[in-house]
Design an enzyme around this catalytic site. Structure first.
Site, PDB file in Angstrom:
ATOM      1  N   HIS B  47       0.818  -1.209   0.000  1.00  0.00           N
ATOM      2  CA  HIS B  47       0.000   0.000   0.000  1.00  0.00           C
ATOM      3  C   HIS B  47       0.853   1.261   0.000  1.00  0.00           C
ATOM      4  CE1 HIS B  47      -3.900   1.936   0.686  1.00  0.00           C
ATOM      5  NE2 HIS B  47      -3.249   2.774   1.466  1.00  0.00           N
ATOM      6  N   TYR B  50       4.297   0.649  -3.014  1.00  0.00           N
ATOM      7  CA  TYR B  50       4.057   0.345  -4.433  1.00  0.00           C
ATOM      8  C   TYR B  50       5.141  -0.594  -4.970  1.00  0.00           C
ATOM      9  CZ  TYR B  50       0.562   4.046  -4.432  1.00  0.00           C
ATOM     10  OH  TYR B  50      -0.546   4.809  -4.155  1.00  0.00           O
ATOM     11  N   SER B  93      -8.420   3.983  -3.527  1.00  0.00           N
ATOM     12  CA  SER B  93      -9.336   2.887  -3.212  1.00  0.00           C
ATOM     13  C   SER B  93      -9.520   2.756  -1.710  1.00  0.00           C
ATOM     14  CB  SER B  93      -8.764   1.579  -3.753  1.00  0.00           C
ATOM     15  OG  SER B  93      -7.578   1.272  -3.059  1.00  0.00           O
ATOM     16  N   HIS B  94     -10.652   2.261  -1.289  1.00  0.00           N
ATOM     17  CA  HIS B  94     -10.837   1.820   0.092  1.00  0.00           C
ATOM     18  C   HIS B  94     -11.649   0.531   0.066  1.00  0.00           C
ATOM     19  CE1 HIS B  94     -10.333   3.742   4.265  1.00  0.00           C
ATOM     20  NE2 HIS B  94      -9.183   3.577   3.696  1.00  0.00           N
ATOM     21  N   ARG B 115      -8.371  14.771   2.222  1.00  0.00           N
ATOM     22  CA  ARG B 115      -7.175  15.286   2.919  1.00  0.00           C
ATOM     23  C   ARG B 115      -5.990  15.397   1.973  1.00  0.00           C
ATOM     24  NH1 ARG B 115      -8.810  12.144   6.878  1.00  0.00           N
ATOM     25  NH2 ARG B 115      -7.309  10.497   6.498  1.00  0.00           N
ATOM     26  N   ASP B 116      -5.868  14.425   1.076  1.00  0.00           N
ATOM     27  CA  ASP B 116      -4.775  14.490   0.102  1.00  0.00           C
ATOM     28  C   ASP B 116      -4.845  15.784  -0.699  1.00  0.00           C
ATOM     29  OD1 ASP B 116      -3.162  12.286   0.444  1.00  0.00           O
ATOM     30  OD2 ASP B 116      -4.406  10.974  -0.787  1.00  0.00           O
ATOM     31  N   SER B 312      -5.643   6.516  12.934  1.00  0.00           N
ATOM     32  CA  SER B 312      -6.741   7.375  13.356  1.00  0.00           C
ATOM     33  C   SER B 312      -6.901   8.483  12.321  1.00  0.00           C
ATOM     34  CB  SER B 312      -6.460   7.981  14.728  1.00  0.00           C
ATOM     35  OG  SER B 312      -6.523   6.980  15.717  1.00  0.00           O
ATOM     36  N   GLN B 313      -8.143   8.791  11.996  1.00  0.00           N
ATOM     37  CA  GLN B 313      -8.419   9.710  10.899  1.00  0.00           C
ATOM     38  C   GLN B 313      -8.344  11.169  11.357  1.00  0.00           C
ATOM     39  OE1 GLN B 313      -9.524   8.447   7.472  1.00  0.00           O
ATOM     40  NE2 GLN B 313      -8.116   7.078   8.509  1.00  0.00           N
TER      41      GLN B 313
END
Lengths: 238, 748
Positions: B47, B50, B93-94, B115-116, B312-313
């Site tokens: 993830h 890559y 993706s999620h 956020r990105d 954590s988000q």
């Protein structure tokens, strides 16, 4: 003299309202953060849509205790024009500036679609450029827009012509009588008894330019700005 | 703090191969500590690193006149759109979290991609999503779909970004492993772009936003393995999203960008503090030193390992200019955001972690990251033998249905074609007062760029049936479909982001699809002269039931110089001419027609003449800018008949088409030939329209006229529009309702 658009934490239509007032209507406008306590020099207030405080507890329930609310209540009590849209309507109800409450849509989910409303009272300062019975088109986007109140409150609203907008015309089969959220008497927007505080769930801020699909909302903003500022203060009339 | 001793066995449990573990030991000159092993395990996971895709990804075209930030340089790509502005966009993706916990999986997918975008200083102005689920006959599917849709709605609506376009497909291969890809698009003044780099030794490093909990530890590793029965045990690896907090982070970040206090920002997504600290310092060529005791925690007893790996988000790593911190702290306080100073930038080029006064990790930052020490593996690929059989399937041998009207009705009711109203009415698509709706729906979502007359046209596309039969052609077709969609809306395509959803890369037969898809994407981008600005790779999309169809989703961005030039799909006025741009051929292979009517997914995907198609892509925005198009809608699933029906339904008008057929009626009506667009044109504009088409070398065929209340196509199809609309609108709600168990969760 200017119109204030209040930003609560989680407001997300504040910029849209500033854009419409400043760029489309041509009115002097300033963004007021909710931690301010004064509305000096302000002659009209927009309480915009969004998810103030994340809608935690209940939509609008936390915003009503924000520092700016004292000044807003004094402003409204003094007869100043206040326009509450979507979450702004919810906040006005929660804070007692408008009667009734907005609860979860009858479909129990967020609904984002264009709705048609009939202008039920074209003699308010917000709707004086519309006509009685005019059908206007605006988008709605909310989960808690079902207007409810005690039967005697509803009766009084109807009797006093405080119901300003009512949902009409079936959009689809699953929206009986064009009422998308189950509101009592298909009420979409109401005004206070004095006639200076209007709240509505659909978005005039998202229907103020033709490319958006309708400019019906612009009529409300223009009337509101003229009432707040006097026609001479509006810089240009596109 | 007591940590277990590290051995090759423990390294293996962390997903590191013996070779990788040996490489780590050699570089450090010792066995890594447990905390260091944790850093490596997430940073060298598929993830984050890559490692099994980067060598392939390097084959994609990344350059272009308008490119401001190339793929891989920052968290998202940037393309110049004029007037000092850049568009910042990315798709991610999620999938695995959404398979386990659809609501939270989808919310955090949306939150992460937003956020990105804003961590680069760009205000998000649009969101899109691309979803794949199993067959609606399976009881899981409705539950997953409703959960995912509610999750996307919950996050996007509260955060305040319009969800303007998307796609949903159903195919049995996705039953156990749905795909949830979220794209976000923002606008940033080019001189206000925020870098994700930790420059300036001595500068303080802050964590801003939510406090750190145990949620999502090893989320990145979880995303890097196949889904299995035991995946449900990984539910703690699924994070919880809070869109309200993220909205505060957005406003604070953009306010911070206006000050001179800011050095750099990186959002914390996968691998949290571990990833953001190592990447920002490696990017700047500096080091970083943090003390985990200074990180606010949600739970007692968390150690350095957990704190660094937590996902954590709604947290950001913020590097400030020393001596100017107060300006930033005031902004965080204004927005009621918590901020902890956790360390500082150093010149050591090392990532040093302190816990209780002791060093628990000392690693060269660069050694952890992609482009530095992270592994880059060349993977074997081999062509699966069954592809030949699939390609050779000849649809002309199938018995023809005598009644084309019934076929069209069946196609309009297909879950892959029918109206998505049930879904998009849960997404706020009008917030921002910028979503073009005048005239109806476009083939792409069209959003005005604030403060300008410009607009962006956005789409997400992939037909994974095509890719699963001919991956190179399938990927080419996905790029061209995206370009066609934005061009039909009147826009010039300027760049793509990709979300590459594939199965386990260790199996050569899976990797073949990845390798070929990259080639196809590269071919198409080169032909169209547009760059790939970044994206996301999601491997391991397979379960005990087998791999998903290879699904390289293309997120396409197009630019319109004037939003009033935007073109919509609905037919407008009685008497308008209806014409076909391009040429329909016998392209029934892998079509929705074959699947719905004959239950077959086989045959070669549509042929693609990239030169001719590129001319069409150039022509459409030119026609739009000159006001020559009343509507435009491309041919895709459902063929000409499906396209015409959709334009009738959207425009609430009928059409009378009488034209000489070439070849078989079934091909003309239902083939998904690439590079074909049905347009309507005011009859007075017809000569100019035709002239311009000839100048661009695009074939035009007159089909008929707008009018009446029927969809009438030669003597083949006669269907009242109201009837077609009823079928089209009711199909998905009906299919979902019949499968949907009662659930309690409601989005807000």
């Amino acid at each position: 003299m200017s119109i204030a658009v209040i930003t609560f934490p989680g407001s997300n239509c504040d910029r849209d309202c500033v854009h419409v007032l400043r760029d489309v209507v041509g009115a002097p406008v300033k963004a007021i953060f909710h931690k301010e306590t004064s509305l000096d020099g302000v002659t009209g207030v927009v309480v915009p849509g969004g998810f103030s405080y994340g809608d935690y507890l209940r939509a609008g329930a936390l915003a009503k205790v924000s520092p700016i609310m004292g000044a807003l209540k004094r402003f409204a009590d003094g007869g100043g024009p206040v326009l509450g849209i979507c979450n702004g309507f919810q906040i006005l109800c929660e804070s007692g500036l408008l009667p009734g409450a907005l609860i979860l849509n009858s479909k129990l989910q967020f609904i984002s679609r264009w709705v048609e409303m009939r202008v039920e009272n074209a003699q308010t300062l917000f709707t004086d450029a519309m006509w009685q019975g005019q059908i206007v088109r605006m988008p709605m986007a909310h989960a808690e827009g079902c207007f409810v109140a005690e039967p005697e409150v509803i009766a009084a609203l109807e009797r006093n012509r405080q119901v300003v907008f009512r949902y009409v015309a079936p959009i689809r089969d699953d929206a009986p009588n064009g009422n998308p959220n189950g509101s009592t008497n298909a009420i979409a927007g109401i005004i206070n008894e004095r006639g200076n505080v209007l709240g509505l769930m659909p978005h005039p801020d998202r229907s103020a330019e033709e490319f958006l699909g309708s400019s019906d909302g612009l009529t409300i903003f223009r009337s509101f700005a003229e009432a707040a500022l006097g026609a001479s203060r509006i810089l240009h009339q596109p | 703090m007591q940590y277990p001793d590290v051995s090759s066995q423990i390294a293996k449990q962390h997903g590191l191969t013996p070779e990788e573990f040996e490489q780590i030991c050699n570089t450090l000159g010792r066995t890594p500590s447990y905390v260091e092993l944790g850093l490596y395990s997430v940073m060298w996971s598929e993830h984050c690193s890559y490692k099994n895709s980067i060598l392939e990804l390097k084959r994609l075209p990344r350059k272009g006149d308008r490119v401001v930030v190339e793929a891989g340089e920052e968290n998202a790509g940037l393309i110049d759109i004029g007037e000092g502005l850049a568009v910042c966009f990315k798709i991610e993706s999620h999938n695995h979290p959404s398979a386990i916990e659809p609501f939270q999986g989808a919310t955090t997918g949306v939150g992460g991609i937003l956020r990105d975008i804003f961590s680069m200083g760009a205000r998000p102005i649009a969101a899109l999503n691309s979803l794949r689920f199993g067959s609606l006959d399976h009881p899981r599917t409705a539950r997953l779909l409703e959960g995912v849709v509610r999750g996307i709605a919950h996050y996007g609506n509260c955060f305040g970004v319009p969800t303007v376009a998307g796609e949903i497909y159903f195919d049995p291969s996705y039953t156990e492993n749905p795909l949830v890809n979220a794209m976000a698009v923002g606008i940033v003044p080019i001189n206000k772009v925020i870098k994700a780099a930790a420059h300036g030794p001595g500068n303080p490093v802050f964590v801003v936003g939510a406090s750190t909990g145990r949620d999502g530890i090893h989320g990145a590793t979880f995303a890097s393995e196949d889904l299995s029965e035991s995946s449900k045990e990984k539910r703690p690896s699924v994070q919880i999203g809070d869109p309200f907090k993220e909205k505060l982070l957005l406003e604070a970040t953009l306010e911070l960008a206006e000050t001179d206090a800011l050095i750099g920002i990186q959002d914390m997504g996968a691998a949290g503090i571990a990833c953001s600290c190592s990447e920002t310092s490696a990017r700047a060529g500096t080091g970083i030193e943090i003390d985990v005791n200074k990180v606010s925690r949600r739970e007692n007893g968390m150690n350095a390992y957990e704190i660094c790996l937590s996902e954590s988000q709604e947290r950001m790593l913020v590097i400030l200019k020393k001596g100017h911190e107060q300006k930033a702290i005031d902004i965080f306080e204004k927005w009621d955001l918590h901020a902890d100073e956790i360390g500082m930038v150093t010149d050591s080029k090392r990532y040093v972690i302190f816990e209780d006064g002791a060093q628990v990790a000392v690693v060269p930052s660069d050694h952890l990251v992609l482009g530095g020490g992270a592994p880059q593996n060349k993977r074997e690929y081999s062509r699966p033998a069954e592809l030949d059989t699939l390609l050779q399937f000849d649809p002309t041998h199938l018995p023809e249905q005598p009644d084309w009207t019934t076929v069209l009705e069946k196609l309009l009711a297909s879950p892959n074609i029918s109206s998505r109203r049930h879904v998009f009415e849960q997404y706020d698509h009008t917030i921002g007062a910028a979503t073009q709706q005048g005239g109806g729906r476009s083939d792409a979502g069209v959003v005005r760029v604030p403060g300008t007359r410009k607009a962006l046209a956005l789409s997400v596309d992939c037909n994974s049936r095509y890719v699963s039969i001919d991956p190179r052609r399938g990927a080419q077709l996905a790029v061209f479909e995206g370009a066609r969609n934005v061009a039909c809306a009147g826009a010039v395509p300027v760049g793509i982001t990709n979300c590459l959803n594939f199965a386990n890369p260790m199996k050569p037969e899976n990797y073949y699809f990845f390798h070929e898809s990259i080639s196809g994407m590269s071919d198409a981008c080169t032909a169209l002269n547009i760059p790939v600005t970044g994206g996301n790779v999601s491997f391991y999309n397979e379960s005990h039931a087998g791999p998903v169809r290879p699904t390289p989703v293309i997120g396409m961005v197009g630019v319109l110089e004037d939003i009033d030039h935007a073109v919509t799909i609905g037919f407008k006025d009685e008497g308008d001419f209806v014409a076909l741009l391009g040429d329909i051929g016998p392209d029934l292979g892998a079509s929705e027609y074959l699947s719905v009517i004959h239950g077959v997914v086989a045959g070669a995907p549509p042929k693609l003449d990239m030169d001719a198609h590129t001319r069409l892509i150039r022509l459409l925005p030119e026609l739009a800018a000159r006001g020559l198009l009343k509507s435009a809608h491309d041919i895709s699933e459902g063929g000409l008949a499906g396209t015409v029906a959709e334009s009738c339904i959207a425009g609430n008008t009928g059409v009378i088409l009488t034209f000489p057929g070439k070849g078989r009626a079934v091909d003309t009506l239902f083939a998904e030939s690439a590079g074909c667009v049905v347009v309507s044109v005011d009859h007075q504009s017809w000569p100019m329209f035709k002239q311009l088409c000839h100048e661009f070398g695009v074939l035009v065929q007159m089909l008929g006229r707008v009018g009446g209340e029927l969809i009438a196509i030669n003597d083949w199809i006669t269907l009242p529009v109201s009837f077609a609309e009823d079928i089209y609108e009711s199909a998905l709600p009906r299919l979902l309702k019949s499968k949907q168990p009662v659930t309690g969760q409601t989005a807000n």
